[in-house]
Design an enzyme around this catalytic site. Structure first.
Site, PDB file in Angstrom:
ATOM      1  N   ASN A 160       1.244  -1.315  -0.250  1.00  0.00           N
ATOM      2  CA  ASN A 160      -0.062   0.302   0.269  1.00  0.00           C
ATOM      3  C   ASN A 160       1.040   1.575  -0.028  1.00  0.00           C
ATOM      4  O   ASN A 160       1.029   1.057   1.131  1.00  0.00           O
ATOM      5  CB  ASN A 160      -0.744  -0.069   1.254  1.00  0.00           C
ATOM      6  CG  ASN A 160      -1.625   1.434   1.451  1.00  0.00           C
ATOM      7  OD1 ASN A 160      -1.407   2.608   0.597  1.00  0.00           O
ATOM      8  ND2 ASN A 160      -2.158   0.673   2.612  1.00  0.00           N
ATOM      9  N   TRP A 161       0.999   1.619  -1.409  1.00  0.00           N
ATOM     10  CA  TRP A 161       1.661   3.274  -1.136  1.00  0.00           C
ATOM     11  C   TRP A 161       1.327   4.109  -0.791  1.00  0.00           C
ATOM     12  O   TRP A 161       1.817   5.443  -0.986  1.00  0.00           O
ATOM     13  CB  TRP A 161       2.191   3.406  -2.741  1.00  0.00           C
ATOM     14  CG  TRP A 161       3.433   2.429  -3.882  1.00  0.00           C
ATOM     15  CD1 TRP A 161       3.806   0.746  -2.528  1.00  0.00           C
ATOM     16  CD2 TRP A 161       3.894   1.728  -4.131  1.00  0.00           C
ATOM     17  NE1 TRP A 161       4.676   0.751  -3.634  1.00  0.00           N
ATOM     18  CE2 TRP A 161       5.399   1.485  -5.020  1.00  0.00           C
ATOM     19  CE3 TRP A 161       4.043   3.269  -5.696  1.00  0.00           C
ATOM     20  CZ2 TRP A 161       5.818   1.205  -5.691  1.00  0.00           C
ATOM     21  CZ3 TRP A 161       4.502   3.096  -6.620  1.00  0.00           C
ATOM     22  CH2 TRP A 161       5.680   1.618  -6.404  1.00  0.00           C
ATOM     23  N   HIS A 194      -9.735   0.979   4.429  1.00  0.00           N
ATOM     24  CA  HIS A 194      -8.486   1.601   5.548  1.00  0.00           C
ATOM     25  C   HIS A 194      -8.615   2.859   6.953  1.00  0.00           C
ATOM     26  O   HIS A 194      -9.885   3.397   6.282  1.00  0.00           O
ATOM     27  CB  HIS A 194      -7.258   2.146   4.551  1.00  0.00           C
ATOM     28  CG  HIS A 194      -6.050   1.883   5.295  1.00  0.00           C
ATOM     29  ND1 HIS A 194      -5.935   3.031   6.040  1.00  0.00           N
ATOM     30  CD2 HIS A 194      -4.959   1.233   4.845  1.00  0.00           C
ATOM     31  CE1 HIS A 194      -4.467   2.919   6.867  1.00  0.00           C
ATOM     32  NE2 HIS A 194      -3.215   1.591   5.645  1.00  0.00           N
ATOM     33  N   GLU A 197      -6.846   4.697   7.789  1.00  0.00           N
ATOM     34  CA  GLU A 197      -6.839   6.088   7.406  1.00  0.00           C
ATOM     35  C   GLU A 197      -7.584   6.935   6.831  1.00  0.00           C
ATOM     36  O   GLU A 197      -8.450   8.637   6.627  1.00  0.00           O
ATOM     37  CB  GLU A 197      -5.703   6.518   6.473  1.00  0.00           C
ATOM     38  CG  GLU A 197      -4.007   6.282   7.076  1.00  0.00           C
ATOM     39  CD  GLU A 197      -2.929   5.522   6.943  1.00  0.00           C
ATOM     40  OE1 GLU A 197      -2.971   5.703   4.658  1.00  0.00           O
ATOM     41  OE2 GLU A 197      -1.517   5.121   7.480  1.00  0.00           O
ATOM     42  N   GLU A 246      -5.845  -4.740  10.863  1.00  0.00           N
ATOM     43  CA  GLU A 246      -5.114  -4.139  10.479  1.00  0.00           C
ATOM     44  C   GLU A 246      -4.782  -3.000  12.207  1.00  0.00           C
ATOM     45  O   GLU A 246      -5.975  -1.760  12.714  1.00  0.00           O
ATOM     46  CB  GLU A 246      -4.584  -2.780   9.678  1.00  0.00           C
ATOM     47  CG  GLU A 246      -4.281  -3.499   8.287  1.00  0.00           C
ATOM     48  CD  GLU A 246      -3.486  -2.494   7.242  1.00  0.00           C
ATOM     49  OE1 GLU A 246      -2.196  -2.687   6.912  1.00  0.00           O
ATOM     50  OE2 GLU A 246      -4.329  -1.950   7.414  1.00  0.00           O
ATOM     51  N   GLY A 293       2.592  -0.867   4.258  1.00  0.00           N
ATOM     52  CA  GLY A 293       2.433   0.333   4.290  1.00  0.00           C
ATOM     53  C   GLY A 293       4.351   1.073   3.551  1.00  0.00           C
ATOM     54  O   GLY A 293       5.413   0.445   2.791  1.00  0.00           O
TER      55      GLY A 293
HETATM   56  P1  PGA Z   1       3.228   0.183   7.707  1.00  0.00           P
HETATM   57  O1  PGA Z   1       1.415   0.800   6.861  1.00  0.00           O
HETATM   58  O2  PGA Z   1       2.897  -0.785   7.451  1.00  0.00           O
HETATM   59  O3  PGA Z   1       3.256   1.396   7.319  1.00  0.00           O
HETATM   60  O4  PGA Z   1       2.356   0.444   9.486  1.00  0.00           O
HETATM   61  C1  PGA Z   1       0.331  -0.134   6.895  1.00  0.00           C
HETATM   62  C2  PGA Z   1      -1.046   0.417   6.249  1.00  0.00           C
HETATM   63  O5  PGA Z   1      -1.230   1.080   6.360  1.00  0.00           O
HETATM   64  O6  PGA Z   1      -1.521  -0.637   5.330  1.00  0.00           O
END
Ligand code: PGA
Length: 251
Positions: A9-10, A93, A95, A163, A230
């Site tokens: 996941n960029w 996600h 975010e 997550e 990520g």
């Molecule tokens: P991270 O992000 O590997 O930077 O913790 C994971 C994600 O947000 O899917």
């Protein structure tokens, strides 16, 4: 689709030059036995698909709208992603949930749209730091599974990423036992809902601060079928090491 899956996941990172990373990953992992998915920003999807044609890498989006088209400035539909050649899309996600207030019902609607457009949907679930403190991780995850996941006919339509919100981008990860507990509980819930034949085939990823140093231990956990990565996925050597760890894992 292979059951084992490494997903990058960029997020909002990468311009045209970054496509070189995808090209080198296609070469290095030409013979890979695990599924490899890169979710670059939407601006790179078309070219990323061209680069990965005839390789075993696939491309995914990072979100999609619940509608097929219409007056939604700035949005992208599942149909558009499919039209570009994307095969996966991440939905729900944390975010997106935090910054855009996406609720479980939004996640459900977007996931439904994705499945209807023949994309494999990667639905993210996980507790916040506060919920972890309150000891309600399993309740939170069960509710999210119930409310976010549409009905499926085939295990290949769905991937679930556990997550923990507090583990994303923080360098902190749950203990091996905690991850095991959540993943086996998720599998049980999926069994109840879809029956064991489908549930046993659904790919369950762990996500949150996965890196080349902790990947082997994480992939040794039963019911962990891969990772959603990520930050480490932005460094192609690190992501490559994570893929190698997955390839060598027993489960
Ligand atoms: P991270 O992000 O590997 O930077 O913790 C994971 C994600 O947000 O899917």
């Amino acid at each position: 689709m292979q059951r084992k899956l490494a997903v990058a996941n960029w997020k909002m990172n990468g311009t045209i030059e970054k496509l070189q990373d995808i090209e080198s990953l296609t070469k290095i992992h030409q013979q890979s036995q695990v599924g490899i998915v890169i979710c670059p920003p939407a601006t790179l999807i078309y070219q990323a698909v061209q680069i990965t044609n005839n390789s075993n890498l696939q491309i995914g989006g990072q979100n999609c709208h619940y509608d097929t088209s219409g007056p939604y400035t700035g949005d992208i539909s599942a149909d558009m992603l499919n039209n570009l050649g994307a095969r996966y899309v991440i939905i729900g996600h944390s975010e997106r949930r935090n910054s855009y207030d996406e609720q479980n019902e939004d996640v459900y609607a977007r996931a439904t749209a994705a499945i209807n457009c023949n994309l494999t949907v990667i639905v993210c679930v996980g507790e916040t730091a506060k919920q972890k403190k309150q000891n309600i991780t399993l309740d939170v995850v069960v509710t999210q599974l119930k409310e976010c996941i549409p009905n499926i006919q085939d295990a290949r339509q769905l991937v679930i990423a556990y997550e923990p919100v507090w583990a994303i981008g923080t360098g902190k990860i749950p203990t091996i036992n905690q991850i095991h507990l959540v993943h086996s509980h998720m599998r049980k819930q999926l069994n109840k809902r879809f029956g064991s034949e489908i549930a046993s085939q659904i790919c369950l990823l762990y996500g949150g601060s996965v890196n080349p140093h902790n990947a082997t231990d994480i992939f040794a956990i039963p019911d962990v079928d891969g990772a959603l990565v990520g930050n480490s996925s932005l460094f192609s050597q690190d992501f490559s090491s994570i893929i190698v760890a997955l390839e060598s894992s027993k489960f």
